[in-house]
Write an enzyme that holds these catalytic residues in place. Structure first.
Site, PDB file in Angstrom:
ATOM      1  N   GLU A 154      -0.687  -9.293  -0.227  1.00 23.18           N
ATOM      2  CA  GLU A 154      -2.120  -9.518   0.034  1.00 23.18           C
ATOM      3  C   GLU A 154      -2.923  -9.584  -1.268  1.00 23.18           C
ATOM      4  O   GLU A 154      -3.877 -10.352  -1.375  1.00 23.18           O
ATOM      5  CB  GLU A 154      -2.640  -8.408   0.954  1.00 23.18           C
ATOM      6  CG  GLU A 154      -2.075  -8.546   2.371  1.00 23.18           C
ATOM      7  CD  GLU A 154      -2.223  -7.298   3.224  1.00 23.18           C
ATOM      8  OE1 GLU A 154      -1.926  -6.192   2.722  1.00 23.18           O
ATOM      9  OE2 GLU A 154      -2.632  -7.406   4.391  1.00 23.18           O
ATOM     10  N   ALA A 163       0.869  -1.175   0.000  1.00 22.17           N
ATOM     11  CA  ALA A 163       0.000   0.000   0.000  1.00 22.17           C
ATOM     12  C   ALA A 163       0.907   1.226   0.000  1.00 22.17           C
ATOM     13  O   ALA A 163       2.070   1.150   0.414  1.00 22.17           O
ATOM     14  CB  ALA A 163      -0.893  -0.016   1.234  1.00 22.17           C
ATOM     15  N   GLU A 170       4.536  -4.719   7.551  1.00 20.54           N
ATOM     16  CA  GLU A 170       3.744  -3.678   8.221  1.00 20.54           C
ATOM     17  C   GLU A 170       4.184  -3.372   9.644  1.00 20.54           C
ATOM     18  O   GLU A 170       4.195  -2.214  10.053  1.00 20.54           O
ATOM     19  CB  GLU A 170       2.251  -4.060   8.222  1.00 20.54           C
ATOM     20  CG  GLU A 170       1.571  -3.909   6.872  1.00 20.54           C
ATOM     21  CD  GLU A 170       1.694  -5.129   5.992  1.00 20.54           C
ATOM     22  OE1 GLU A 170       2.495  -6.043   6.310  1.00 20.54           O
ATOM     23  OE2 GLU A 170       0.996  -5.186   4.977  1.00 20.54           O
ATOM     24  N   GLY A 176       0.552  -4.877   0.972  1.00 14.29           N
ATOM     25  CA  GLY A 176      -0.630  -4.976   0.121  1.00 14.29           C
ATOM     26  C   GLY A 176      -0.377  -5.753  -1.163  1.00 14.29           C
ATOM     27  O   GLY A 176      -1.312  -6.300  -1.763  1.00 14.29           O
TER      28      GLY A 176
HETATM   29  N1  DAK Z   1       4.538   3.167  -1.015  1.00 11.24           N
HETATM   30  C1  DAK Z   1       4.905   4.319  -1.633  1.00 11.24           C
HETATM   31  N2  DAK Z   1       6.007   4.436  -2.397  1.00 11.24           N
HETATM   32  C2  DAK Z   1       6.780   3.342  -2.534  1.00 11.24           C
HETATM   33  C3  DAK Z   1       6.467   2.111  -1.908  1.00 11.24           C
HETATM   34  C4  DAK Z   1       5.278   2.050  -1.117  1.00 11.24           C
HETATM   35  N3  DAK Z   1       4.859   0.926  -0.523  1.00 11.24           N
HETATM   36  N4  DAK Z   1       7.430   1.222  -2.222  1.00 11.24           N
HETATM   37  C5  DAK Z   1       8.300   1.879  -3.021  1.00 11.24           C
HETATM   38  N5  DAK Z   1       7.925   3.144  -3.207  1.00 11.24           N
HETATM   39  C6  DAK Z   1       8.590   4.186  -3.982  1.00 11.24           C
HETATM   40  C7  DAK Z   1       9.816   4.732  -3.253  1.00 11.24           C
HETATM   41  O1  DAK Z   1       9.444   5.695  -2.309  1.00 11.24           O
HETATM   42  C8  DAK Z   1      10.623   5.302  -4.404  1.00 11.24           C
HETATM   43  O2  DAK Z   1      10.063   6.530  -4.770  1.00 11.24           O
HETATM   44  P1  DAK Z   1      11.034   7.810  -5.122  1.00 11.24           P
HETATM   45  O3  DAK Z   1      11.895   8.013  -3.918  1.00 11.24           O
HETATM   46  O4  DAK Z   1      11.830   7.347  -6.329  1.00 11.24           O
HETATM   47  O5  DAK Z   1      10.078   8.916  -5.429  1.00 11.24           O
HETATM   48  C9  DAK Z   1      10.332   4.327  -5.541  1.00 11.24           C
HETATM   49  O6  DAK Z   1       9.120   3.639  -5.178  1.00 11.24           O
HETATM   50  C10 DAK Z   1      11.423   3.312  -5.731  1.00 11.24           C
HETATM   51  O7  DAK Z   1      11.636   2.687  -4.468  1.00 11.24           O
HETATM   52  P2  DAK Z   1      13.105   2.529  -3.826  1.00 11.24           P
HETATM   53  O8  DAK Z   1      14.008   3.635  -4.284  1.00 11.24           O
HETATM   54  O9  DAK Z   1      12.919   2.335  -2.375  1.00 11.24           O
HETATM   55  O10 DAK Z   1      13.586   1.190  -4.537  1.00 11.24           O
HETATM   56  P3  DAK Z   1      14.602   0.106  -3.953  1.00 11.24           P
HETATM   57  O11 DAK Z   1      14.865  -0.827  -5.079  1.00 11.24           O
HETATM   58  O12 DAK Z   1      15.772   0.747  -3.286  1.00 11.24           O
HETATM   59  O13 DAK Z   1      13.768  -0.686  -2.817  1.00 11.24           O
HETATM   60  C11 DAK Z   1      11.819  -1.783  -1.908  1.00 11.24           C
HETATM   61  C12 DAK Z   1      12.641  -1.431  -3.169  1.00 11.24           C
HETATM   62  C13 DAK Z   1      10.516  -2.444  -2.343  1.00 11.24           C
HETATM   63  C14 DAK Z   1      12.615  -2.764  -1.040  1.00 11.24           C
HETATM   64  C15 DAK Z   1      11.551  -0.477  -1.110  1.00 11.24           C
HETATM   65  O14 DAK Z   1      10.980   0.476  -1.967  1.00 11.24           O
HETATM   66  C16 DAK Z   1      10.594  -0.686   0.015  1.00 11.24           C
HETATM   67  O15 DAK Z   1      10.963  -1.216   1.072  1.00 11.24           O
HETATM   68  N6  DAK Z   1       9.341  -0.252  -0.203  1.00 11.24           N
HETATM   69  C17 DAK Z   1       8.324  -0.320   0.835  1.00 11.24           C
HETATM   70  C18 DAK Z   1       7.843  -1.732   0.987  1.00 11.24           C
HETATM   71  C19 DAK Z   1       6.823  -1.838   2.064  1.00 11.24           C
HETATM   72  O16 DAK Z   1       7.122  -1.594   3.249  1.00 11.24           O
HETATM   73  N7  DAK Z   1       5.657  -2.226   1.653  1.00 11.24           N
HETATM   74  C20 DAK Z   1       4.543  -2.429   2.570  1.00 11.24           C
HETATM   75  C21 DAK Z   1       3.789  -1.167   2.642  1.00 11.24           C
HETATM   76  S1  DAK Z   1       2.669  -1.268   3.990  1.00 11.24           S
HETATM   77  C22 DAK Z   1      -4.225  -1.068   6.441  1.00 11.24           C
HETATM   78  C23 DAK Z   1      -4.354  -1.023   5.075  1.00 11.24           C
HETATM   79  C24 DAK Z   1      -3.331  -1.434   4.301  1.00 11.24           C
HETATM   80  C25 DAK Z   1      -2.153  -1.870   4.828  1.00 11.24           C
HETATM   81  C26 DAK Z   1      -2.038  -1.911   6.195  1.00 11.24           C
HETATM   82  C27 DAK Z   1      -3.054  -1.519   6.996  1.00 11.24           C
HETATM   83  N8  DAK Z   1      -5.262  -0.630   7.261  1.00 11.24           N
HETATM   84  C28 DAK Z   1      -6.006   0.496   6.900  1.00 11.24           C
HETATM   85  C29 DAK Z   1      -5.493  -1.288   8.556  1.00 11.24           C
HETATM   86  C30 DAK Z   1      -1.059  -2.218   3.972  1.00 11.24           C
HETATM   87  C31 DAK Z   1       0.179  -1.836   4.306  1.00 11.24           C
HETATM   88  C32 DAK Z   1       1.307  -1.965   3.401  1.00 11.24           C
HETATM   89  O17 DAK Z   1       1.237  -2.500   2.318  1.00 11.24           O
END
Ligand code: DAK
Length: 258
Positions: free
Chosen positions: A111, A63, A131, A108
């Site tokens: 998921e 997400a 998360e 997400g």
């Molecule tokens: N959201 C927003 N932007 C994201 C992103 C994300 N999840 N993942 C990557 N990006 C963006 C980065 O910010 C970056 O943008 P710029 O800086 O270039 O503008 C671009 O994509 C490229 O990412 P990186 O530069 O970080 O690329 P790397 O190859 O170095 O790293 C990575 C790739 C996937 C390991 C890293 O980007 C990363 O760790 N991303 C976040 C992964 C993550 O934590 N995903 C889970 C998100 S939490 C709920 C509803 C929903 C949810 C929970 C609760 N409720 C309402 C109860 C769901 C939660 C989630 O999914």
């Protein structure tokens, strides 16, 4: 649509999350466009759907953290509901949906893959629920579907540690059915979808319903559900053609979804 692409190849629909600048992360716009895309799929002609991500690096990296970062409790709940409603719609979509996971499937993204019927992935895929490292719980069904897919021990380890697993570990855990070199992933997904699409659509839909709903029931109720769905296939043109073709030792002339 600007963040989701849809194409149809024969009887297979391909849905691509296309927001490469954020590694296909799911913001509200993507969630809305995914919903509209699924709602518009022509169930008369499409018999299987493949979901994938644009580019070579990411299926869906979660997400959108930027969008979530400033949400209030009420907004967080509403965002969770938007995702959950969509993922439930995909899970209960009348025809099979295959996730072709071509890179990161985090939060997400994991998921989204989990609400599909079948998951296959590329060698560079990574699955995880990061998360708790962000101060939240999985919010689009991760605490529920991951457990059902890989069992409580593995799911709890992935969720509590927030550590992702690589493709081969996902295969061993039963999270994906097969792993392919990236270039071979979509051809494999299309072949798998094509193999599903050539079978009797009414029967395939009934199987999806029987499996999805039956696994939520006690065994007596589940087999009763199976009986009903089994019965519903009879007197269809496709049942008659499928059995007639066998008896006449010839190939089916093509199922008609009737
Ligand atoms: N959201 C927003 N932007 C994201 C992103 C994300 N999840 N993942 C990557 N990006 C963006 C980065 O910010 C970056 O943008 P710029 O800086 O270039 O503008 C671009 O994509 C490229 O990412 P990186 O530069 O970080 O690329 P790397 O190859 O170095 O790293 C990575 C790739 C996937 C390991 C890293 O980007 C990363 O760790 N991303 C976040 C992964 C993550 O934590 N995903 C889970 C998100 S939490 C709920 C509803 C929903 C949810 C929970 C609760 N409720 C309402 C109860 C769901 C939660 C989630 O999914």
């Amino acid at each position: 649509m600007s963040t989701v692409c849809y194409t149809q190849e024969g009887a297979v629909g391909v849905v691509t999350v296309d927001r490469p600048k954020a590694l296909n992360a799911l913001n509200s716009e993507v969630l809305d466009e995914l919903r509209r895309t699924f709602e518009a799929i022509d169930l008369e002609t499409v018999r299987c759907v493949v979901v994938t991500g644009a580019g070579e690096k990411s299926f869906v990296a979660g997400a959108d953290i930027g969008e979530m970062s400033s949400l209030t409790r009420a907004e967080g709940e509403a965002f969770g509901k938007k995702g959950n409603d969509l993922f439930r719609m995909i899970e209960t979509f009348p025809i099979p949906v295959i996730a072709a996971v071509n890179g990161y499937a985090l939060g997400g993204g994991c998921e989204l893959a989990l609400c599909c019927d079948i998951r296959i992935c590329s060698e560079n895929a990574q699955f995880g629920q990061p998360e708790v490292g962000l101060g939240i719980t999985p919010g689009f069904g991760g605490t529920q579907r991951l457990v059902r897919a890989v069992g409580p021990g593995r799911a709890k380890e992935m969720i509590y540690t927030a550590r992702s697993i690589k493709a081969e570990d996902a295969l061993r855990a039963g999270l994906v059915n097969a792993v392919y070199p990236l270039a071979e992933l979509m051809p494999a997904a299309m072949k798998l979808a094509g193999n599903i699409a050539k079978n009797a659509p009414i029967a395939v839909r009934a199987c999806k319903k029987a499996i999805n709903e039956g696994t939520q029931l006690d065994m007596d109720s589940a087999v009763a559900l199976e009986e009903k769905l089994f019965g519903s296939c009879f007197e269809t043109e496709d049942q008659r053609e499928g059995m007639q073709a066998f008896l006449e030792k010839r190939k089916v002339e093509g199922f008609k979804n009737r």
